[in-house]
Design a protein around this motif. Structure first.
Motif, short mmCIF file in Angstrom:
data_model
loop_
_atom_site.label_atom_id
_atom_site.label_comp_id
_atom_site.label_asym_id
_atom_site.label_seq_id
_atom_site.Cartn_x
_atom_site.Cartn_y
_atom_site.Cartn_z
N VAL A 58 5.90 14.48 2.03
CA VAL A 58 5.90 13.10 1.56
C VAL A 58 6.68 12.99 0.26
O VAL A 58 6.57 13.85 -0.62
N ASP A 62 6.51 7.70 -2.71
CA ASP A 62 5.71 7.04 -1.67
C ASP A 62 4.23 7.38 -1.83
O ASP A 62 3.37 6.52 -1.61
N ALA A 63 3.95 8.62 -2.19
CA ALA A 63 2.55 9.03 -2.36
C ALA A 63 1.89 8.25 -3.49
O ALA A 63 0.71 7.87 -3.40
N VAL A 65 2.61 5.20 -4.40
CA VAL A 65 2.39 3.84 -3.93
C VAL A 65 1.20 3.78 -2.98
O VAL A 65 0.34 2.90 -3.09
N ARG A 66 1.15 4.73 -2.06
CA ARG A 66 0.09 4.72 -1.05
C ARG A 66 -1.27 5.07 -1.63
O ARG A 66 -2.28 4.45 -1.31
N GLY A 67 -1.30 6.09 -2.46
CA GLY A 67 -2.54 6.46 -3.13
C GLY A 67 -3.55 7.20 -2.29
O GLY A 67 -4.61 7.58 -2.79
N ASP A 68 -3.28 7.40 -1.00
CA ASP A 68 -4.26 8.03 -0.12
C ASP A 68 -3.72 9.31 0.51
O ASP A 68 -4.23 9.78 1.52
N VAL A 69 -2.67 9.88 -0.08
CA VAL A 69 -2.03 11.07 0.47
C VAL A 69 -2.66 12.32 -0.14
O VAL A 69 -2.77 12.43 -1.36
#
Length: 201
Positions: A58, A62-63, A65-69
């Motif tokens: 990843v 992006d990680a 932004v997503r916060g759930d990785v």
């Protein structure tokens, strides 16, 4: 007494104490460089999905932004492997162990990898001690079982690391192209370990 950062570490326990303390500081540095250079990190996947070519990577941007990785960060080298390396390669000289605290970053292109190297070079809080460029055309890939990457050994020199006696600790950062990284997370890494054991490294 105070730790002299210019003195070589001779005690494995002391080396590991430093490695565990500096690990979160070093990881934050690596994350900062990843934002600049489109760096990627491996993602933890459920065990039943981890076989074959299912390893995912990843972009750190992006990680964030997503916060759930669930990123698979590099871990402190196992003591068993450290002792093995000391006995096989370093004549029990603890000061030669430069990869107890380590991280790795993955890139889609050589240009992205070069951007990361430039970011590290421009970072005033980092001292690069050594670079192993196994991407160079003159590198004999037979010496690394066909594997290629760029390895940096570096120190993080901030007021915090100086105050904690960690500024002399050398960390390792491995920069890989995604194609090689995928081989590493498949059966290729096990073949590399067998090859390394055969050479007693």
């Amino acid at each position: 007494g105070l730790c002299d950062p210019s003195s070589p570490i001779t005690c494995l326990d002391q080396l590991y104490a430093q490695a565990y303390c500096i690990q979160p500081i070093f990881r934050r540095k690596v994350q900062d460089w990843a934002v600049i250079s489109r760096g990627k990190f491996p993602v933890r996947v459920p065990e039943h999905e981890a076989e074959g070519d299912n390893q995912q990577f990843v972009l750190w941007q992006d990680a964030l932004v997503r916060g759930d990785v669930n990123v698979k960060w590099g871990e402190v080298k196992s003591p068993d492997r450290a002792v093995e390396k000391l006995m096989r390669s370093y004549n029990l000289d603890v000061s030669r162990l430069l990869d107890v605290c380590r991280q790795n970053m993955v890139f889609e292109t050589v240009d992205d990898m070069a951007d990361c190297l430039h970011a590290i070079q421009q970072d005033s809080e980092v001292v690069v001690e050594r670079v192993k460029n196994r991407m160079h055309v003159e590198h004999n890939s037979a010496s690394s079982a066909g594997y290629r990457d760029v390895l940096l050994n570096l120190r993080v020199e901030t007021e915090a690391t100086k105050g904690l006696g960690l500024a002399g600790h050398v960390c390792e950062l491995q920069l890989q192209l995604e194609g090689f990284a995928r081989l590493r997370y498949k059966e290729g890494h096990m073949r590399y370990i067998r090859w390394r054991n055969f050479k007693a490294q």
